[in-house]
Structures are given as structure tokens and as C-alpha cells.
Design a protein around this motif. Structure first.
Motif, PDB file in Angstrom:
ATOM      1  N   LEU A  85      -7.117  -0.026   2.459  1.00  0.00           N
ATOM      2  CA  LEU A  85      -6.025  -0.980   2.662  1.00  0.00           C
ATOM      3  C   LEU A  85      -6.544  -2.414   2.732  1.00  0.00           C
ATOM      4  N   LYS A  86      -7.755  -2.647   2.257  1.00  0.00           N
ATOM      5  CA  LYS A  86      -8.393  -3.953   2.459  1.00  0.00           C
ATOM      6  C   LYS A  86      -7.626  -5.105   1.818  1.00  0.00           C
ATOM      7  N   LYS A 123      -0.604   6.781   2.669  1.00  0.00           N
ATOM      8  CA  LYS A 123      -1.952   6.388   3.074  1.00  0.00           C
ATOM      9  C   LYS A 123      -1.921   5.701   4.445  1.00  0.00           C
ATOM     10  N   ILE A 124      -0.911   4.840   4.639  1.00  0.00           N
ATOM     11  CA  ILE A 124      -0.764   4.161   5.937  1.00  0.00           C
ATOM     12  C   ILE A 124      -0.479   5.173   7.030  1.00  0.00           C
ATOM     13  N   GLN A 174      -4.299  -5.321   1.625  1.00  0.00           N
ATOM     14  CA  GLN A 174      -3.028  -5.554   2.312  1.00  0.00           C
ATOM     15  C   GLN A 174      -3.181  -6.023   3.764  1.00  0.00           C
ATOM     16  N   ILE A 175      -4.341  -5.828   4.385  1.00  0.00           N
ATOM     17  CA  ILE A 175      -4.502  -6.176   5.804  1.00  0.00           C
ATOM     18  C   ILE A 175      -4.666  -7.688   5.946  1.00  0.00           C
ATOM     19  N   LEU A 197      -0.058  -6.111   6.034  1.00  0.00           N
ATOM     20  CA  LEU A 197      -0.177  -5.177   7.145  1.00  0.00           C
ATOM     21  C   LEU A 197      -0.869  -5.825   8.341  1.00  0.00           C
ATOM     22  N   GLU A 206       2.610   4.284   1.313  1.00  0.00           N
ATOM     23  CA  GLU A 206       3.088   4.588   2.666  1.00  0.00           C
ATOM     24  C   GLU A 206       2.420   5.846   3.228  1.00  0.00           C
ATOM     25  N   ALA A 230       0.838  -1.199   0.000  1.00  0.00           N
ATOM     26  CA  ALA A 230       0.000   0.000   0.000  1.00  0.00           C
ATOM     27  C   ALA A 230       0.875   1.252   0.000  1.00  0.00           C
TER      28      ALA A 230
END
Length: 714
Positions: free
Chosen positions: A359-360, A317-318, A362-363, A338, A315, A313
Motif C-alpha cells: 500500500l506504499k 488487501k486493506i 496510497q499511504i 490511506l 479493499e 488500493a
């Protein structure tokens, strides 16, 4: 306005007098229950003086007009001062009720009183202050600093030591090697520091109990001695750990981080072994339960970082989504996956989950423990299609919500402890293809309901936790294989022990897991004259069986005079010379990054073995690793060529090892290749990696790894 100011000023003065009365006569006072209720409002009121005082201080740094505007500013100063005094009074009442002591509590209390006095002076002597600008600005700076530092002390009291700076500081302690570890300083004290000293230290001495050092443990608290050496079941420390979570005497409190099962077991074993302090860990008997548990605790298995097929994702945004109540971090170095942890029961809303949807993909890990998550929130969680680990402990999710999790096809671990989950709801999610473990302790699901579920879904580990109902069952520690694994000559005997009396040890010699019925019963040392892979479990009536322990024993063969690489291993899993393959040291299957293994993925593993004198080998034994979660598989094909030199060779033997099935555990493999009889000076051994991982694997289609530790020519 003047009337309001006159009445408010009188209340402020009276409140200030009452506060000073509490300060002076604190040690002589015993408050009634209705005042105790008022004291508990302190955390709610404390935000008012912080904001109002800072705003009123700010007005001293900017030019303001005259007239009505100044009347309103005067009212602001009055309300700010009054809220500061009331908050300090409530804090004093709370401290009178709470038996806690310590430096931080004392500092926070005097800081609160100081803020109240500064607020009172700022209002009462404002006319004087406006005539002395430099002094006034210095006054506001000192008062602001007092507010900040007092708030920091308050955060330490409620959330633990160094709560504010903890996220930017290193969290993981350095583990002492077991052979150098001291029992208390390196095993017990770190557990107490991480889970107990936020309430029981010199800064906050709750219950008159100090857990920062051994002297404090031995002294105990106002409830008496903390433990009795050798008697863990009657020790206060162990009893408090095993109380129900909603019991106010349960330790640590439900709002604090809880001890893990390993940490609880270590404390229990430590007390049972006599609560040694300055002794070295390895000075304890080899079969001592505490030594076995502590050694495993100080040498945790190196986790395997999985490979993911999605992109990382943004960075930025995180970073934008990270805050004090939502922590988002990569699962590992350079990993796109993540891990997300949410905190703050009182401020949690569905929006905190909705904001994660960008982030759906990557989580893969989500921790919502002890938050008011409801069934309606599951529709948001279901959009995290790659999630592998979900913690819903002590949330408001019901059976209806749990049933909706059936679409999370990559879910591997689900924790539902303390929820309203039911057995029928649990049955609907157990068929998930990747699910390996579910935790349902402290729920309404009883052992009678779980028995058929465990039988039907034997591939899923269902944990019900520790329940002290007078018929306690806990897991045995693994047996100890006394004979070190490795290469032996002609014959050897394998000795297995267990620290508990009356334990049945079941074992196998072919690398298959034993059980309480089909495994061989160990009664005396086992004599062997051929290569074997031993796996052993411990069983005892009234106990759960232990986890398996494994060791490989390989019979010595023809020692080559030299070895050379035809293809070199991957640089991450390499050795300076190929001599690693005949050094007699077998690789540890639980740790493939320790330099005992050679790893290949992009090309085959190929070697020459040279013998100065002619040999006639009958078979080749390969000691390899299987760890499907780490993409480590047996080779797709093995070929053994032999001849008098490299230019004149014939195929002597080949093997296509079995492809592991889904959810097979990591283990050491020994594969034997039978050879055509031939005299030779040279052998060429080639192992071909799996070109494409099987369809059930989460990285299907990717190439597999080969890990090799030893080659024996017999």
C-alpha cells in the motif's frame, strides 16, 4: 505420572486455600514489596489459564481414547486449574497494591476468583463430570462465558471503557452549536470523557477520583481538591497535565491518549474563568478567553479533502492488513489516500511496517507514536513516497534515522517529540519542499539551537511545546474584531479588542499579514470610507504572538435591479438564485461549504447585472477566496463588459490577479477592477478559472477552482 499428579494436586489445594484466605481477609492485609512485584506479573500469567482451560473444556465435547492419552489430559486439567488459581492470586495481590476502586475492578476480581474455583472443580471432580455429559457441557459453557466476560472487564481496566468494541463504534461525538452549548456539559465533560474517565469513573475509581460528573470534580480525590476556581496555576489538575511525560504522576498516563493543546487550554481557561457549570457558553462575556476558545472548539474548520493522482488500493488487501494493532482507513470519503495507525509497543516488529509496502503508494499518514521504531525501520518508511504526515513521537529513532527522512519530498508534517533528534539532523530535513510543521518538544534541542533554524527556514513552523521553567511563554488568543464584517454605506468604524490588558494589536487594511513591527498599532476605532480587508494580530512581551484574525469591509455601490446566471456554478457549491452575490453577507474564508460561496471549476463564472436606470460605474469589487490546499485560486482573468443591453456591449475593464505562491495561507480576497467611464443598463462579468495549477502544487496541471461570495458595483 501419578507422583506428578499427587504433588501437583497438593500444590493446587494449597494455592486454593491461600486464594480464599486473600479473598476473606483482603481488607486487613498490607503486602510487602516483594509480593507487590509478584502481583505485577498478573498480566503476564493470565493468558495461560485462558488457553489451557478452554482446551481442556474442548476435550469434553469430543470423544477421547483411554490409557496414556487420558493421563496426559488429566495433567492438562491440573496445569490449567493451577495456572488459573495462581493468576487469581497474583490479581488479588495486584489489587491490594493498586488504590483503584470501581465496579469494573470489583467485577474483574470476582470473575477471576470464579474462574479459579471453576478450574479447581473441573480438575478435582472430573470423574464425576464425565458420567454426566449434559451437566458437564453446561458447566464448560458457563465457565467459558465467565472467562470471556472477565477478560472483557480486564481490557476495560487496562485500556479504557469499552476497549474491545470501540473500533466498530462511532468515535466522533456530535458537537453542540456554540449558541446552544452549556459550559460543562458540552465543552468540559466531553474532554474528560474522552481522556480521563477510563481511569476515573464509577467502573474504575483510581485515586478515589470520579470525573464523570461535576459532583465528582468538586469532591476531588485522595490527593485533595482537583482545582481552585480562578486559580489554574495552583490547581492540581493543571499541574498534573504539565508534568513531564515520564513522571508517574503525569495525567493522563503516558500509555493513554493525551490531551491536545486546545483541550488543555480549554481546561486552563475554564478554571481561570471560575469553572462555570450550568451557564450557557454565550452568557459569558464576548471577550472571555474561554468563550473564544470553546467557540472555535465547537465550530472546527471544515477540512479540505485534497485530490490525489494515484488509484485506490484493493479493499480486500486493506481488509487483510487490518487487525487489533494496525488500523488502516481512507483519509476521507471516496479518497484513495490511506491513514495508518499502529499500536502495541510490546508486539511491534519491523514486519508490521514491511507488510504495509503493498500500500506504499496510497499511504499518506502514518502514526507510530510510542512504538519501538528504530533507525533501521526508516528504510521501510522511506518507501512510502506519498507520505504527508508522519508521527514518530517517543520512538527509538535517533538523529541518524531522522536524517534519512530527507527523501520524503511530499512530507508536510513531522512529529519527533520525545526522540533523540538533534539540531544538525533537523537542519537536514527542514529544506523538504512541502514541509510545513515539525514538532520537537521534549527533546534535547534547546531554544538557542532552534533560533537560527527558525530564521533560516521561516516557512516551516517548529513547535517546541510547553516547558514550565519559570519563564513560560504561551501564545496569545487572537484579537476580537467587534465590528461585524460586511457591506457598509459611506463610512464606518472598525473596533478591535483583546481580553488581556497591555496587549498591542497590530493590523493592516490591505490584506497583508501584519507583524509586531510593521503593522499599524491599534489605539482607537479605525474609520474607513472605502473597501478594506483587515488582518489583525495580538502581541505582548513574554508571550508568543497570536494567530491572525481577518474581516472584510466593503463599501456599498450601485444595487442592480436583477442578476442572472450566464453559467451556473458547480452543484456542490451553488445557490438557488444569483442574488447571493449582492446580499451583503460576505463568505467566511475558513468554511467554503457553508452555502455562502459560489464555486466554479469546469467553466467560467459569468453573470449579467441589469439596472433599470442608467448608471456610470467606476469599478467592480469582487470578494473571492484563496485556499491553495483546496485548489481554490484567484481567477486567471476577469473581464467586465458593459452596454445598454446584452447585444451591444464593449469591454470596460479587465484584470489578471496575481498567482499565489507556495504555502500562502487561506484568506479572503478583494480584487478591484477599474472601468472605462460609460453609461449603461447592463454589465457582463466573466471570471476564468486557472486552467492548470502551478508546478509547485501537488495537483499541478489540474484545473483550479474559483469561489465567489460578493460583487459590488461602485
Amino acid at each position: 505420572m501419578q507422583t506428578v499428579k499427587r504433588i501437583g494436586g497438593g500444590i493446587l489445594f494449597g494455592s486454593m486455600v491461600f486464594l480464599l484466605f486473600l479473598v476473606v481477609f483482603e481488607s486487613f492485609l498490607q503486602i510487602p514489596s516483594w509480593l507487590a512485584v509478584a502481583g505485577r506479573l498478573h498480566p503476564m500469567f493470565l493468558h495461560f489459564p485462558i488457553v489451557l482451560l478452554l482446551i481442556s473444556f474442548f476435550t469434553m465435547w469430543i470423544p477421547v481414547g483411554k490409557g496414556a492419552d487420558n493421563e496426559w489430559l488429566a495433567l492438562l486439567r491440573l496445569v490449567a486449574a493451577l495456572s488459573a488459581v495462581i493468576t487469581a492470586i497474583l490479581g488479588m495481590l495486584l489489587s491490594l497494591e493498586d488504590a483503584g476502586e470501581g465496579n469494573v475492578l470489583l467485577l474483574h476480581k470476582w470473575g477471576g476468583v470464579s474462574i479459579a474455583i471453576l478450574g479447581f472443580l473441573f480438575y478435582s471432580y472430573h470423574n464425576f463430570l464425565v458420567k454426566h455429559v449434559v451437566f458437564t457441557k453446561l458447566f464448560t459453557i458457563v465457565a467459558t462465558f465467565t472467562i470471556i466476560i472477565t477478560g472483557h472487564w480486564g481490557a476495560n481496566l487496562t485500556h479504557g471503557e469499552n476497549y474491545v468494541l470501540a473500533p466498530i463504534q462511532k468515535q466522533q461525538r456530535d458537537l453542540t452549536p456554540p449558541d446552544k452549548a452549556v459550559v460543562f456539559a458540552d465543552v468540559i465533560q466531553p474532554i474528560l470523557e474522552s481522556k480521563c474517565t477510563s481511569c476515573h469513573s464509577t467502573s474504575k475509581l483510581k485515586g478515589e477520583l470520579l470525573l464523570e460528573n461535576m459532583e465528582g470534580l468538586l469532591a476531588g480525590g485522595k490527593s485533595g481538591p482537583l482545582f481552585i476556581p480562578g486559580q489554574p496555576d495552583t490547581s492540581l489538575l493543571i499541574r498534573r497535565l504539565h508534568l513531564p511525560m515520564d513522571d508517574k504522576k503525569h495525567m493522563p498516563p503516558a500509555s493513554k491518549p493525551q490531551l491536545t493543546e486546545t483541550e488543555s487550554a480549554l481546561l486552563y481557561a475554564w478554571i481561570k474563568a471560575g469553572a462555570a457549570t450550568e451557564d450557557k457558553l454565550f452568557s459569558l462575556p464576548e471577550q472571555d478567553t474561554f468563550r473564544i476558545l470553546a467557540t472555535a472548539y465547537l465550530q472546527p474548520a471544515v477540512p479540505t479533502q485534497p485530490v490525489y493522482d494515484f488509484k485506490a488500493a484493493d479493499e480486500k488487501k486493506i481488509l487483510a492488513l487490518n487487525n487489533n494493532y494496525r488500523i488502516i482507513v481512507p483519509l476521507g470519503k471516496n479518497s484513495p489516500a490511506l491513514s495508518v495507525n499502529l499500536y502495541g509497543r510490546n508486539i511491534f516488529t519491523s514486519k508490521a511496517l514491511e507488510e504495509l509496502l503493498p500500500l506504499k503508494q496510497q499511504i499518506v499518514e502514518l502514526n507510530l507514536s510510542r512504538l519501538p521504531v528504530k533507525d533501521e525501520d526508516i528504510k521501510l518508511i522511506r518507501q512510502l513516497t506519498n507520505i504527508e504526515k508522519l508521527n514518530l513521537n517517543y520512538t527509538d529513532v535517533t538523529a541518524k534515522g531522522v536524517e534519512q527522512l530527507g527523501t520524503l519530498t511530499k512530507l508536510r508534517e513531522l512529529t519527533l517529540s520525545g526522540t533523540a533528534v538533534t539540531a544538525p539532523a533537523l537542519e537536514k530535513i527542514l529544506p523538504l519542499p512541502e514541509l510545513k510543521s515539525v514538532f520537537v518538544w521534549d527533546t534535547k534541542i534547546d531554544s538557542v539551537q532552534l533560533q537560527p533554524l527558525k530564521a533560516k527556514f521561516s516557512n516551516v513552523y517548529i513547535e517546541t511545546g510547553f516547558i514550565d521553567n519559570g519563564d513560560v511563554m504561551v501564545a496569545l488568543s487572537p484579537p476580537v474584531i467587534k465590528t461585524p464584517q460586511g457591506i457598509f454605506n459611506k463610512t464606518t468604524t472598525i473596533e478591535i479588542r483583546h481580553p488581556f490588558k497591555g496587549v498591542d494589536i497590530r493590523y493592516t487594511l490591505d490584506g497583508t499579514p501584519p507583524d509586531s513591527v510593521s503593522g499599524l498599532l491599534y489605539t482607537e476605532p479605525v474609520a474607513i470610507n472605502e473597501s478594506v480587508t483587515l488582518i489583525a494580530n495580538a502581541y505582548k512581551k513574554g508571550w508568543y504572538g497570536s494567530t491572525p484574525v481577518q474581516a472584510a469591509f466593503i463599501k456599498q455601490g450601485f444595487a442592480p435591479d436583477s442578476i442572472s446566471f450566464i453559467t451556473k456554478p458547480d452543484p456542490k457549491y451553488s445557490a438557488e438564485t444569483p442574488g447571493l452575490l449582492t446580499d451583503g453577507a460576505l463568505g467566511d474564508y475558513a468554511n467554503f461549504s457553508n452555502g455562502e460561496w459560489l464555486g466554479y471549476q469546469k467553466n467560467e463564472a459569468a453573470y449579467y447585472f441589469f439596472f433599470n436606470n442608467k448608471v456610470t460605474p467606476k469599478n467592480i469589487l469582487l470578494q473571492m477566496l484563496q485556499n491553495t490546499g483546496g485548489h481554490i485560486f484567484p481567477p486567471a482573468k476577469v473581464e467586465v463588459w458593459g452596454g445598454m443591453d446584452e447585444g451591444h456591449m464593449q469591454l470596460l475593464g479587465k484584470l489578471a490577479p496575481r498567482v499565489p505562491e507556495k504555502n500562502e495561507p487561506a484568506r479572503s480576497l478583494q480584487e478591484n477592477i477599474q472601468l472605462t467611464t460609460a453609461e449603461l443598463h447592463c454589465l457582463k462579468i466573466i471570471l476564468h478559472p486557472v486552467a492548470s495549477l502551478p508546478p509547485w502544487h501537488n495537483s499541478k496541471g489540474s484545473p483550479g477552482w474559483i469561489f465567489l461570495s460578493e460583487i459590488v458595483v461602485n
